[in-house]
Design a protein around this motif. Structure first.
Motif, mmCIF file in Angstrom:
data_model
loop_
_atom_site.group_PDB
_atom_site.id
_atom_site.type_symbol
_atom_site.label_atom_id
_atom_site.label_comp_id
_atom_site.label_asym_id
_atom_site.label_seq_id
_atom_site.Cartn_x
_atom_site.Cartn_y
_atom_site.Cartn_z
ATOM 1 N N ARG A 218 59.221 16.089 -26.985
ATOM 2 C CA ARG A 218 58.352 17.148 -27.478
ATOM 3 C C ARG A 218 57.569 16.665 -28.709
ATOM 4 O O ARG A 218 56.373 16.893 -28.824
ATOM 5 N N ALA B 82 54.841 14.411 -27.601
ATOM 6 C CA ALA B 82 53.737 15.158 -26.994
ATOM 7 C C ALA B 82 52.869 15.807 -28.070
ATOM 8 O O ALA B 82 51.654 15.851 -27.958
ATOM 9 N N ARG B 83 53.527 16.291 -29.142
ATOM 10 C CA ARG B 83 52.776 16.918 -30.239
ATOM 11 C C ARG B 83 51.791 15.951 -30.880
ATOM 12 O O ARG B 83 50.746 16.337 -31.373
ATOM 13 N N GLU C 150 48.695 16.261 -28.995
ATOM 14 C CA GLU C 150 48.006 17.515 -29.305
ATOM 15 C C GLU C 150 47.220 17.365 -30.598
ATOM 16 O O GLU C 150 46.060 17.717 -30.681
ATOM 17 N N ARG C 151 47.923 16.841 -31.599
ATOM 18 C CA ARG C 151 47.264 16.681 -32.899
ATOM 19 C C ARG C 151 46.024 15.815 -32.764
ATOM 20 O O ARG C 151 44.983 16.104 -33.290
ATOM 21 N N GLN D 182 44.189 15.350 -30.277
ATOM 22 C CA GLN D 182 43.121 15.978 -29.535
ATOM 23 C C GLN D 182 42.336 16.970 -30.395
ATOM 24 O O GLN D 182 41.126 17.037 -30.304
ATOM 25 N N PHE D 183 43.057 17.716 -31.223
ATOM 26 C CA PHE D 183 42.386 18.800 -31.917
ATOM 27 C C PHE D 183 41.864 18.402 -33.291
ATOM 28 O O PHE D 183 40.923 18.986 -33.784
#
Lengths: 237, 185
Positions: B82, B85-86, B89-90, B92-93
């Motif tokens: 997890r 995966a974060r 995410e980071r 990407q944004f």
């Protein structure tokens, strides 16, 4: 069992306990040979995965958690625990005030580092066993070296005593553990030659270019470590 | 009243000790496997170490939710995946400078020691869908069922991927052999 199914099963799990696979291998030596080959390959793969782990990783993982813990204890503990903690703190402070041997800032930091829980953590980091070579490697940053028989060291870690970098050795004595701190002479603030609290007694002395502090529960034990240090450690420069 | 407060402080600190003992046992027993798994998954030493630190920090915070020490391995791997995966995410944004993005160094794994070099190269060149289940099986000792649960796949898919992973390694080794390169175990 056909060849393809056999190979697929073995490749998916070389340690399979599938009775059909075991039976098939028994009946066909070429299948058994394939299985053995695959197990050998797997042993190689396993060995290849064993990349070195950074030396200080355990230390970092334990330290990070204790920092986190300290933050949490400041921010998130309910008020009554804070109250209980202040009661405990007040008790300790008043004990120190009325105690016979008021300790200096450095001495109280020393006592904090020889707390049982803290020592346990340090010993854990060193896995309870330190060879002379690595003790000497750490002593070298204080220009020190052990030349004689010094005794069994169960932990050797750098510690900060009142912002001064020191080397904290935990030594196995006859009746328990004794702590020794090494500090550069030039950086030591005043610490009494002899100091103590309810449970511990300590002594500090100059040894060539270093200041040595020894703390333990038993005076004879402390004196013995002091003698050993004087006899077998040299500090140059 | 005075003594009651003291008692409370004492029982809180003994709970803390218990928690700390559990955590230290977890770190001591599993840090190496977890780090190695992270490194093979991420293929970058610095990022792998960061992710492992985040993983253990989260483990420390929620160690009370771990009821069974036997489940500690899968529990940690779940946290680690997890956390990893974060990271994406980071990425990407957040709008970041290209210089700030850590670029995975493919030599990190390969050049660490000379032995196993060939094999390591092959293993790290496997695509993630094959490499990950293989590492869960080899480093963490997970069964097919455990890998399936961890990766949220059905068991047949996992077994097929494990089969293909080894098949690709074997093929690559044979190809190297044909070229006359020596293979060290």
């Amino acid at each position: 069992m056909d060849e393809l199914t056999f190979r697929r099963t073995i490749y998916a799990d070389p340690n399979t306990q599938d009775p059909a696979v075991i039976e098939a291998a028994k009946q066909d030596p070429s299948k058994q040979a394939f299985w053995n080959d695959t197990k050998a390959l797997d042993a190689q793969i396993t060995a290849a995965t064993k990349v070195p782990v950074p030396d200080d990783l355990v230390e970092k993982l334990l330290l990070k958690q204790s920092f986190e813990d300290r933050e949490r204890s400041v921010n998130k503990r309910p008020w009554y625990i804070a109250l209980a903690a202040s009661v405990a703190l007040a008790a300790v402070l008043s004990f120190n005030l009325i105690g016979l041997n008021p300790s200096t800032g450095l001495a109280s930091d020393v006592f904090a580092h020889v707390d049982h829980a803290y020592m346990e953590k340090e010993i854990m980091m060193s896995a309870g066993n330190v060879d002379m070579q690595s003790v000497n490697a750490k002593l070298a940053s204080f220009n020190g070296a052990i030349t004689g028989d010094f005794g069994e060291v169960v932990s050797a870690n750098y510690c900060y005593l009142d912002k001064i970098k020191s080397l904290h050795l935990i030594i196995k004595g006859e009746n328990g553990l004794v702590n020794m701190f090494v500090i550069p002479k030039s950086l030591t603030e005043s610490i009494q030659e002899s100091f103590s609290n309810a449970a511990l007694i300590g002594t500090s002395f100059l040894l060539e270019s270093a200041k040595i502090i020894i703390v333990g529960e038993d005076r004879a034990e402390v004196n013995k470590v002091q003698q050993n240090a004087i006899n077998s450690i040299t500090f140059s420069g | 009243m005075f003594s009651r407060k003291k008692k409370q402080a004492a029982s809180v600190s003994s709970d803390m000790m218990k928690k700390q003992k559990r955590y230290e046992a977890l770190v001591k027993g599993l840090h190496a496997d977890v780090y190695r798994y992270a490194l093979w998954l991420i293929k970058d030493k610095a990022i792998a170490e960061d992710v492992v630190q985040e993983t253990f920090l989260r483990a420390w915070k929620s160690i009370d939710s771990l009821n069974d020490e036997a489940a500690a391995k899968s529990w940690l791997i779940t946290i680690l995946r997890r956390e990893n995966a974060r990271r994406f995410e980071r990425k990407q944004f957040d709008l970041v400078d290209i210089d700030d993005v850590a670029v995975a160094d493919p030599n990190d794994i390969n050049d660490m020691v000379l032995e196993h070099r060939e094999l390591r190269k092959i293993m790290s060149s496997l695509s993630e869908e094959y490499r990950e289940p293989l590492m869960l099986q080899i480093i963490m000792g997970f069964t097919g069922d455990e890998i399936a649960e961890q990766l949220n796949l059905n068991k047949n898919t996992v077994m097929t991927r494990l089969f293909r992973a080894r098949n690709q390694i074997k093929d690559a080794l044979l190809a190297k052999q044909d070229m006359g390169a020596t293979i060290n175990g």
